[in-house]
Design a protein around this motif. Structure first.
Motif, mmCIF file in Angstrom:
data_model
loop_
_atom_site.group_PDB
_atom_site.id
_atom_site.type_symbol
_atom_site.label_atom_id
_atom_site.label_comp_id
_atom_site.label_asym_id
_atom_site.label_seq_id
_atom_site.Cartn_x
_atom_site.Cartn_y
_atom_site.Cartn_z
ATOM 1 N N VAL A 107 1.189 -1.555 0.046
ATOM 2 C CA VAL A 107 -0.422 0.094 0.017
ATOM 3 C C VAL A 107 0.930 1.378 -0.171
ATOM 4 C CG1 VAL A 107 -1.941 1.193 1.367
ATOM 5 C CG2 VAL A 107 -2.176 -1.182 1.225
ATOM 6 N N HIS A 133 0.731 5.272 0.599
ATOM 7 C CA HIS A 133 -0.109 6.510 0.895
ATOM 8 C C HIS A 133 -0.017 8.054 -0.029
ATOM 9 C CE1 HIS A 133 -2.899 4.491 3.761
ATOM 10 N NE2 HIS A 133 -1.830 4.461 4.221
ATOM 11 N N LYS A 134 -0.651 8.663 -0.195
ATOM 12 C CA LYS A 134 -0.052 9.806 -1.105
ATOM 13 C C LYS A 134 -0.998 11.473 -0.069
ATOM 14 C CE LYS A 134 -1.526 7.458 -5.888
ATOM 15 N NZ LYS A 134 -2.543 7.480 -6.767
ATOM 16 N N GLU A 169 -4.279 12.359 1.819
ATOM 17 C CA GLU A 169 -5.763 11.179 1.851
ATOM 18 C C GLU A 169 -6.548 11.911 3.521
ATOM 19 O OE1 GLU A 169 -3.895 7.220 -0.319
ATOM 20 O OE2 GLU A 169 -3.391 7.215 1.535
ATOM 21 N N TYR A 172 -7.049 9.577 5.552
ATOM 22 C CA TYR A 172 -6.437 8.683 7.047
ATOM 23 C C TYR A 172 -5.177 8.373 6.962
ATOM 24 C CZ TYR A 172 -6.007 4.002 4.838
ATOM 25 O OH TYR A 172 -6.209 3.195 3.419
ATOM 26 N N THR A 173 -4.507 8.012 7.517
ATOM 27 C CA THR A 173 -2.867 7.248 7.808
ATOM 28 C C THR A 173 -2.439 5.817 7.825
ATOM 29 O OG1 THR A 173 -2.170 8.333 9.796
ATOM 30 C CG2 THR A 173 -2.239 9.652 7.866
ATOM 31 N N ARG A 174 -1.524 5.051 8.065
ATOM 32 C CA ARG A 174 -2.209 4.046 8.840
ATOM 33 C C ARG A 174 -1.809 4.034 9.886
ATOM 34 N NH1 ARG A 174 -0.291 -0.537 11.094
ATOM 35 N NH2 ARG A 174 0.514 -2.364 10.506
ATOM 36 N N ASP A 202 -3.420 6.218 11.189
ATOM 37 C CA ASP A 202 -4.730 6.251 12.101
ATOM 38 C C ASP A 202 -5.217 4.939 12.599
ATOM 39 O OD1 ASP A 202 -4.436 8.990 12.324
ATOM 40 O OD2 ASP A 202 -5.056 9.235 10.059
ATOM 41 N N ASP A 226 -2.270 -3.733 8.341
ATOM 42 C CA ASP A 226 -2.201 -3.724 6.945
ATOM 43 C C ASP A 226 -2.782 -4.108 5.154
ATOM 44 O OD1 ASP A 226 0.448 -3.267 7.631
ATOM 45 O OD2 ASP A 226 1.637 -4.408 7.789
ATOM 46 N N ASP A 239 -5.900 -1.303 5.536
ATOM 47 C CA ASP A 239 -4.912 -0.790 4.962
ATOM 48 C C ASP A 239 -5.633 -0.386 3.717
ATOM 49 O OD1 ASP A 239 -4.034 2.053 4.370
ATOM 50 O OD2 ASP A 239 -1.994 1.556 5.110
ATOM 51 N N GLN A 260 -8.063 1.221 0.602
ATOM 52 C CA GLN A 260 -7.103 1.742 -0.238
ATOM 53 C C GLN A 260 -8.562 1.798 -1.383
ATOM 54 O OE1 GLN A 260 -4.384 4.247 -1.072
ATOM 55 N NE2 GLN A 260 -5.377 4.955 1.099
ATOM 56 N N LYS A 318 -10.466 3.835 -3.986
ATOM 57 C CA LYS A 318 -10.083 3.857 -5.366
ATOM 58 C C LYS A 318 -11.436 3.859 -5.908
ATOM 59 C CE LYS A 318 -5.598 3.034 -5.255
ATOM 60 N NZ LYS A 318 -3.754 1.528 -5.514
#
Length: 222
Positions: free
Chosen positions: A176, A178-179, A182, A184-186, A188, A205, A208, A212, A216
């Protein structure tokens, strides 16, 4: 016809998990475990079982939910065998089946969580061995032999079968990325799990990756 084409169905170009896949995997796993244990035990001790009941529950996890954290090789092997050791030890020390069974299951859970190999069938292993060790004739350390052969064989079949049918095992979490920006984050995810103070049967994970993919999908529809 290829094995994986028989036991999976197609949807949108991707293979879907099918109940027949899990059922056949469990059949092969239990059959091989019983056959190999009987072969290796031959002439050793005719009173030893060649199949132990908790293996059926382990087979459900390994073949029906192979992505579960509870169904990975270390939880299966460590959870079942460490719990069996706890059951035999407590049964020998305590002697009373009611008290030994209760203590064995509680201690087995603590041991599995401390060694990061939580596996629900481990509780059954602990209870079975505690009752066996307090029975007549009493189970001894030799009774760990069928547990060990059963569990290791089941994992070997699980590794071969799951990977042959497009379910990598041990489970590999999809990568995964992350950009910035976004929602939320990992971190979070970890914070929320800690706030809930619950053990969920899914890897963070995987959560997560799922979120994601969900984002999308929603963006593509919008």
């Amino acid at each position: 016809m290829a094995l994986n084409s028989i036991i999976t169905t197609q949807a949108g170009g991707k293979r879907r998990f099918g109940p027949m896949r899990a059922a056949l995997g469990a059949l092969f796993g239990i059959a091989m475990a019983g056959a190999l244990t009987r072969l290796l035990e031959g002439g050793y001790d005719p009173t030893l079982p060649f199949l132990v009941a908790p293996l059926g529950a382990s087979a459900v996890l390994v073949f029906a939910v192979p992505a579960s954290p509870l169904a990975q090789p270390w939880p299966v092997i460590g959870g079942d065998l460490l719990s069996a050791v706890v059951g035999i030890a407590v049964g020998k020390l305590v002697g009373d089946p009611w008290l030994a069974g209760s203590l064995a299951v509680g201690l087995a859970i603590a041991v599995m969580m401390a060694t990061r190999c939580l596996h629900p069938p481990g509780g059954a292993c602990a209870l079975l061995c505690a009752l066996g060790a307090t029975g007549t004739p009493a189970w001894g350390w030799a009774h760990l032999l069928p547990f060990a052969i059963n569990v290791v064989t089941l994992c070997a079949v699980g590794w071969l079968y799951n990977n042959a049918t497009d379910h990598p095992w041990p489970h590999r979490v999809p990568p995964v990325a992350h950009k910035p920006g976004e929602p939320y984050t990992r971190e979070d995810i970890e914070a929320l799990l800690a706030e809930w103070d619950e053990t969920l049967d899914v890897d963070p994970d995987d959560l997560d990756a799922f979120v994601q993919a969900l984002l999308k999908r929603g963006a593509a529809r919008g």
